[in-house]
Design a protein around this motif. Structure first.
Motif, PDB file in Angstrom:
ATOM      1  N   SER A   1       1.436   6.559  -6.979  1.00  0.00           N
ATOM      2  CA  SER A   1       0.335   7.428  -7.402  1.00  0.00           C
ATOM      3  C   SER A   1       0.659   8.897  -7.166  1.00  0.00           C
ATOM      4  O   SER A   1       0.413   9.751  -8.029  1.00  0.00           O
ATOM      5  N   ALA A   2       1.220   9.203  -6.000  1.00  0.00           N
ATOM      6  CA  ALA A   2       1.524  10.596  -5.674  1.00  0.00           C
ATOM      7  C   ALA A   2       2.611  11.178  -6.571  1.00  0.00           C
ATOM      8  O   ALA A   2       2.554  12.353  -6.945  1.00  0.00           O
TER       9      ALA A   2
ATOM     10  N   VAL B   1       0.834  -1.208   0.000  1.00  0.00           N
ATOM     11  CA  VAL B   1       0.000   0.000   0.000  1.00  0.00           C
ATOM     12  C   VAL B   1       0.867   1.256   0.000  1.00  0.00           C
ATOM     13  O   VAL B   1       0.575   2.233  -0.704  1.00  0.00           O
ATOM     14  N   THR B   2       1.947   1.224   0.764  1.00  0.00           N
ATOM     15  CA  THR B   2       2.861   2.367   0.790  1.00  0.00           C
ATOM     16  C   THR B   2       3.478   2.594  -0.586  1.00  0.00           C
ATOM     17  O   THR B   2       3.547   3.735  -1.071  1.00  0.00           O
TER      18      THR B   2
ATOM     19  N   ALA C   1       2.279   1.662  -3.508  1.00  0.00           N
ATOM     20  CA  ALA C   1       1.244   2.130  -4.429  1.00  0.00           C
ATOM     21  C   ALA C   1       0.931   3.606  -4.204  1.00  0.00           C
ATOM     22  O   ALA C   1       0.712   4.362  -5.162  1.00  0.00           O
ATOM     23  N   THR C   2       0.923   4.031  -2.944  1.00  0.00           N
ATOM     24  CA  THR C   2       0.650   5.433  -2.633  1.00  0.00           C
ATOM     25  C   THR C   2       1.758   6.336  -3.164  1.00  0.00           C
ATOM     26  O   THR C   2       1.488   7.394  -3.757  1.00  0.00           O
TER      27      THR C   2
END
Length: 220
Positions: free
Chosen positions: A84-85, A77-78, A80-81
């Protein structure tokens, strides 16, 4: 290139930066219960050590496991974040492949990590760069004949010496190894087509289950 690698599939919470030529910073801490608390500070440390900010990162790689449900999701999740950012690609890599790479072994060998429940996550390799079997999850005694006579690396191998009598370091994966392996793969194929998707590799159902026969409360 500035590649950020993270892995939380094992008790090691690990992050590293690779500039396309070498690892420029890395941080690892073994704590099976604090993946969510430790990962972002680890990323901050490697960025500070390298003297760069997060927006300098051009790609992210995350260990996809196999590993326990909750810890594994923290790293993915980290990653992927961040992807995306920053608007950068996110690549997955099998955590066991990172251990194989770090071992430096060139003959047939096995990587095994602790899967709990008296089981191991394991895979067989014919070199540090090539997996030929797995990953799978099994009880050590059930695979003893398949791995007999082979060196083994990883915490799972150290836990079960009867099955893995020739257990060796490293015990846990490092993001530095994942970053180095990813950099080599990207040098051979800049498209990244050969990477697995950055999705969790569980191999079995999570330990946490929805309670059965729980009382349903409905509005009056």
């Amino acid at each position: 290139m500035l590649l950020l690698a993270v892995d939380t599939a094992t008790p090691a919470v690990t992050a590293a930066l690779h500039d396309g030529s070498a690892v420029v910073a890395e941080s690892s801490r073994v704590d099976a219960r604090r993946h969510g608390e430790l990962l972002l500070p680890a990323v901050d440390r490697v960025l500070a050590e390298a003297g760069v900010t997060l927006d300098a990162v051009t790609a992210v790689v995350a260990g996809v496991g196999p590993g326990p449900y909750t810890g594994l999701r923290v790293g993915l999740v980290t990653a992927a974040t961040f992807g995306s950012a920053l608007g950068v690609p996110v690549y997955g890599l099998c955590t066991l492949d990172g251990l194989a790479w770090a071992s430096g072994l060139e003959g047939p060998f096995v990587v095994a990590t602790d899967a709990r429940r008296k089981e191991v996550y394991w895979a067989r390799y014919d070199s540090a760069r090539r997996r030929v079997d797995g990953p799978s999850v099994d009880r050590p005694a059930d695979i003893a004949e398949r791995v007999a006579g082979l060196p083994a690396v990883g915490a799972g191998a150290l836990l079960y010496p009867d099955t893995f009598p020739d257990a060796r370091a490293p015990e846990h994966v490092s993001a530095a190894a994942l970053a180095s392996l990813a950099a080599e793969k990207l040098a051979d194929d800049p498209s990244g087509a050969g990477f697995p998707p950055p999705q969790p590799l569980y191999l079995r159902r999570p330990d946490a289950q929805v309670p059965k026969n729980y009382k349903v409360v409905t509005p009056q």
